[in-house]
Motif scaffolding. Structure first.
Motif, PDB file in Angstrom:
ATOM      1  N   LYS A 264      35.704  43.151  37.171  1.00  0.00           N
ATOM      2  CA  LYS A 264      34.786  42.654  38.201  1.00  0.00           C
ATOM      3  C   LYS A 264      35.342  42.921  39.606  1.00  0.00           C
ATOM      4  N   HIS A 265      36.644  42.755  39.763  1.00  0.00           N
ATOM      5  CA  HIS A 265      37.254  42.946  41.085  1.00  0.00           C
ATOM      6  C   HIS A 265      37.848  44.346  41.260  1.00  0.00           C
ATOM      7  N   ASN A 266      37.552  45.243  40.313  1.00  0.00           N
ATOM      8  CA  ASN A 266      38.088  46.617  40.383  1.00  0.00           C
ATOM      9  C   ASN A 266      39.597  46.653  40.527  1.00  0.00           C
ATOM     10  N   ILE A 267      40.272  45.811  39.775  1.00  0.00           N
ATOM     11  CA  ILE A 267      41.733  45.779  39.815  1.00  0.00           C
ATOM     12  C   ILE A 267      42.256  46.821  38.828  1.00  0.00           C
TER      13      ILE A 267
ATOM     14  N   THR B 285      44.360  42.448  48.078  1.00  0.00           N
ATOM     15  CA  THR B 285      44.155  43.904  48.024  1.00  0.00           C
ATOM     16  C   THR B 285      45.414  44.623  47.540  1.00  0.00           C
TER      17      THR B 285
ATOM     18  N   SER C 183      43.756  38.703  41.961  1.00  0.00           N
ATOM     19  CA  SER C 183      42.640  39.661  42.008  1.00  0.00           C
ATOM     20  C   SER C 183      41.866  39.560  43.313  1.00  0.00           C
ATOM     21  N   ARG C 184      42.092  38.497  44.062  1.00  0.00           N
ATOM     22  CA  ARG C 184      41.383  38.334  45.336  1.00  0.00           C
ATOM     23  C   ARG C 184      42.158  38.949  46.510  1.00  0.00           C
TER      24      ARG C 184
ATOM     25  N   GLU D  17      43.762  35.777  38.086  1.00  0.00           N
ATOM     26  CA  GLU D  17      42.538  35.436  38.845  1.00  0.00           C
ATOM     27  C   GLU D  17      42.843  35.316  40.334  1.00  0.00           C
TER      28      GLU D  17
END
Lengths: 305, 137
Positions: free
Chosen positions: A200-203, A175, A172-173, A169
């Motif tokens: 959700k975060h396109n990881i 880049t 994921s914030r 989590e």
């Protein structure tokens, strides 16, 4: 009242600020030696823990503060049936800040709703363990010099491993993160974490059962223990506990600057022979845990003063 | 089949066929002393078959959006429909569903309210605020 229950309670900027303060504490420990003079930390541990509790206590002592508390539920009023809410209301009268570990998920959130001092979640069952995540982030930042553009492998118990969920989590914030999930089928990352966090975060992420196949790609290898206490069924635990054991042979294809992390305690998932390898960061990680907890205690006491 | 129209109350329309009794219990209508009519398997142009509930009283419908946001609520005053709307997904539901996670703090601290918050409106996902377990509808 500002508390820390989940790593997502902190913005990326706040995490970066905590990491910066922790690095400053490491470089200038004397500057912080009296910062918490006259303050008390209560460590309420309803579940046994060596590392986390001692880390919090050492952190408070190194800030010049004092510590009180208990290390198991049996030595507290919980054994008499007292609720979490009543316990923290009482302890709020004695301490300036509380670090709480509890086997039930959500107990620190309940505590934060009732306490009159800040609560730090020091682990609630298989749910959250934000100070371990801060420890992991500080370690990655110190070892790699950055928290972005990294390929991070998580290996072992990705189903019940709360440290894995929280670190995913948190990462994921940032880049340029690629996640590689290495586990037996029975211990795969839960689909809600994949859906709510990674997708959700396109990881970018990959799931595999083969650690050696992905080893050359990794910048970080986060090993985990298969935890007996998270299983309802002993047979399942015995069948899965030795799924992945990291040995010097398996590291032969790894990058020379790979960082191997582990939240500890280790059982046998990392061979002792690896401990002297410079890529083994898990004992430096333990030390980092103390420094980042010092930074966190300072932040919460200052914000709530 | 004729059912008296109501003067002051609500008509809960476009309930999925077969879900009427579930909503009857969800709204605790069995504990109300007002007149309640449940119409099952009514013909519907939109849905083929539907259930309808008529309640001769104004009741709290706040959490109904959790059950089905496609339901239509008609508010009747003095025999005239004065309002028609679809219930919104409530941001939070309290003591409507119970957390089923055996590791959740609500299993040992019985007095705690069971609170779920909307975490994904698109997929209508509610999670326990304590342990983040998804609510079972």
């Amino acid at each position: 009242m500002r508390s820390l229950i989940s790593i997502l309670d902190l913005s990326v900027e706040e995490i970066d600020e905590l990491i910066a303060v922790a690095n400053d504490i490491i470089d200038n420990p004397k500057k912080y030696a009296e910062k918490c003079h006259g303050k008390k930390l209560a460590t309420l541990f309803f579940e046994p823990s060596t590392r986390t509790r001692l880390s919090f206590e050492a952190a408070m002592y190194e800030l010049g503060g004092n510590v009180l508390g208990f290390s198991e539920a049996q030595s507290s009023s919980a054994a008499k049936g007292e609720s979490v809410a009543d316990t923290v209301r009482t302890v709020s009268c004695y301490a300036d800040i509380i670090a709480m570990r509890h086997p039930k998920e959500g107990a620190p959130l309940v505590a934060s709703m009732k306490a009159t001092v800040p609560i730090i979640n020091a682990g609630d069952g298989g749910h959250n363990h934000p100070t371990q995540t801060l420890t992991d982030l500080l370690t990655i930042q110190r070892e790699k010099g950055r928290l972005n553009n990294l390929t991070v492998g998580f290996c072992g118990d990705l189903k019940f491993g709360r440290t894995v969920h929280s670190l995913i989590e948190a990462l994921s914030r940032y880049t340029g993160i690629k996640i590689i999930l290495i586990s037996p089928d029975e211990l795969k990352l839960p689909s809600y974490v994949k859906q709510d966090v990674l997708k959700k975060h396109n990881i970018e992420y990959v799931q595999t059962t083969d650690l050696e196949a992905v080893m050359p790609e990794l910048d970080i290898l986060y090993m985990t223990r298969v935890q007996r206490e998270r299983f309802f069924n002993e047979e399942d635990y015995l069948r899965l506990k030795d799924s992945y054991i990291l040995t010097p042979e398996k590291l032969k294809t790894a990058k020379s600057d790979l960082a191997i992390l582990h939240p500890l305690p280790r059982v046998n998932e990392i061979a002792v022979a690896i401990d002297d390898d410079p890529r083994a960061c898990y004992f430096r990680q333990v030390l980092n845990g103390k420094f980042v907890r010092m930074a966190l205690i300072l932040k919460l006491l200052e914000e709530n003063s | 089949m004729n059912i008296d129209s109501i003067k002051n109350g609500v008509v809960i329309d476009h309930i999925k066929a077969g879900e009427g009794m579930k909503i009857y219990h969800f709204l605790n209508l069995d504990k109300q002393d007002c007149t309640v009519a449940i119409i099952k398997n009514a013909t519907s142009k939109q849905m083929g078959r539907k259930d309808i509930i008529k309640v001769d009283s104004f009741i709290d419908l706040n959490a109904l959006g959790y059950i089905d946001p496609n339901i239509t609520i008609n508010v009747i005053k003095d025999g005239v429909r004065v309002e028609k709307y679809h219930p919104e997904l409530p941001a939070k539901i309290i003591n409507v569903v119970r957390c089923k996670n055996p590791r959740c703090i609500t299993t040992t601290e019985q007095e705690l309210p069971h609170v779920f918050k909307l975490t994904d409106a698109e997929n209508q996902v509610y999670r326990c605020i304590y342990c983040e377990t998804k609510a079972d509808k």
